[in-house]
Structure formats: structure tokens, C-alpha cells
Design a protein around this motif. Structure first.
Motif, PDB file in Angstrom:
ATOM      1  N   ASP A   7       0.803  -1.221   0.000  1.00  0.00           N
ATOM      2  CA  ASP A   7       0.000   0.000   0.000  1.00  0.00           C
ATOM      3  C   ASP A   7       0.838   1.275   0.000  1.00  0.00           C
ATOM      4  N   VAL A   8       2.150   1.149   0.121  1.00  0.00           N
ATOM      5  CA  VAL A   8       3.029   2.325   0.138  1.00  0.00           C
ATOM      6  C   VAL A   8       3.180   2.825  -1.290  1.00  0.00           C
ATOM      7  N   ARG A   9       2.913   4.113  -1.466  1.00  0.00           N
ATOM      8  CA  ARG A   9       3.027   4.712  -2.798  1.00  0.00           C
ATOM      9  C   ARG A   9       4.492   4.850  -3.194  1.00  0.00           C
ATOM     10  N   PRO A  10       4.774   4.755  -4.476  1.00  0.00           N
ATOM     11  CA  PRO A  10       6.162   4.940  -4.935  1.00  0.00           C
ATOM     12  C   PRO A  10       6.709   6.284  -4.444  1.00  0.00           C
ATOM     13  N   GLY A  11       7.918   6.245  -3.912  1.00  0.00           N
ATOM     14  CA  GLY A  11       8.551   7.452  -3.392  1.00  0.00           C
ATOM     15  C   GLY A  11       8.277   7.710  -1.924  1.00  0.00           C
ATOM     16  N   ASP A  12       7.284   7.029  -1.341  1.00  0.00           N
ATOM     17  CA  ASP A  12       6.945   7.248   0.066  1.00  0.00           C
ATOM     18  C   ASP A  12       7.593   6.236   1.005  1.00  0.00           C
ATOM     19  N   GLY A  13       8.335   5.292   0.490  1.00  0.00           N
ATOM     20  CA  GLY A  13       8.847   4.209   1.320  1.00  0.00           C
ATOM     21  C   GLY A  13      10.292   4.360   1.733  1.00  0.00           C
ATOM     22  N   GLN A  14      10.783   5.577   1.899  1.00  0.00           N
ATOM     23  CA  GLN A  14      12.200   5.764   2.214  1.00  0.00           C
ATOM     24  C   GLN A  14      12.505   5.891   3.698  1.00  0.00           C
ATOM     25  N   HIS A  15      11.509   6.131   4.522  1.00  0.00           N
ATOM     26  CA  HIS A  15      11.768   6.309   5.959  1.00  0.00           C
ATOM     27  C   HIS A  15      10.597   5.738   6.751  1.00  0.00           C
ATOM     28  N   LEU A  16      10.598   4.421   6.906  1.00  0.00           N
ATOM     29  CA  LEU A  16       9.508   3.715   7.578  1.00  0.00           C
ATOM     30  C   LEU A  16       9.982   3.249   8.946  1.00  0.00           C
ATOM     31  N   GLY A  17       9.446   3.862   9.994  1.00  0.00           N
ATOM     32  CA  GLY A  17       9.804   3.478  11.354  1.00  0.00           C
ATOM     33  C   GLY A  17       8.929   2.358  11.874  1.00  0.00           C
TER      34      GLY A  17
END
Length: 105
Positions: A7-17
Motif C-alpha cells: 500500500d506504500v506509494r512509490p517514493g513514500d517508502g524511504q523512511h519507515l519506522g
């Protein structure tokens, strides 16, 4: 876990805590259950996640750790401060872990 990542949009998955995963797993999942799953998603051949860290420094703020320094910390338990060059005492108390989607995943 993979449903959460899909469900993570492209470009939004760089900093997932860790909080990102826990919130999306409806909050009833403990960190003790999440961490092994994240470890698997970072370590197997064709892994879809990468694990990173930053040093939460009182004076310098958040300092992103180079992948080599972060890997060395995980192996040895020691960390050289990225600015001062001095050993950080009890580094895991000051390092925050986050994950990112691999660019080629």
C-alpha cells in the motif's frame, strides 16, 4: 506485513519506522512480533526492505549513519560519531532504526 508494504506509494517508502508498521497492523501487534518479520524482509535473497539507522545526538540532532557504519554497529556494538570521530558510549541507546523499500524491489 507485505500487504502493508504493497500500500506504500512509490517514493513514500524511504523512511519507515516501527510505528509505521505497528499503526498499520492495527496496533495490537507487539514489536516482538514485528521485528522478526522485518528482519526476514531485510535479509533474504530478493529482500524488499533495507534497514538503516540514525544517531539521535543531543547537540547535532539526527545524524544519518552511513550503511557501512550502521552495519559495523550491528556487528560490533560500537559506533564512531559521524561528526566528532569519537566512540559513542552505549550507542544503541541513541540510534534509531528505520526501514526503506529497496529501489529494485
Amino acid at each position: 506485513m507485505t500487504d502493508v508494504l504493497s500500500d506504500v506509494r512509490p517514493g513514500d517508502g524511504q523512511h519507515l519506522g516501527l510505528a509505521f508498521f505497528r499503526e498499520r497492523l492495527e496496533g495490537n501487534t507487539s514489536y516482538d512480533e514485528i521485528l522478526p518479520a522485518l528482519s526476514i524482509l531485510c535479509s533474504f535473497e530478493g529482500a524488499i526492505l533495507e534497514m538503516h539507522g540514525y544517531l539521535d545526538d543531543a547537540e547535532e540532532g539526527q545524524l544519518h549513519l552511513q550503511d557501512e557504519d550502521f552495519s559495523e554497529l550491528l556487528v560490533s556494538g560500537q559506533l564512531v560519531h559521524p561528526v566528532s570521530g569519537e566512540q559513542v558510549p552505549n550507542p544503541m541507546a541513541h540510534v534509531r532504526i528505520f526501514y526503506s523499500l529497496r529501489g529494485d524491489a
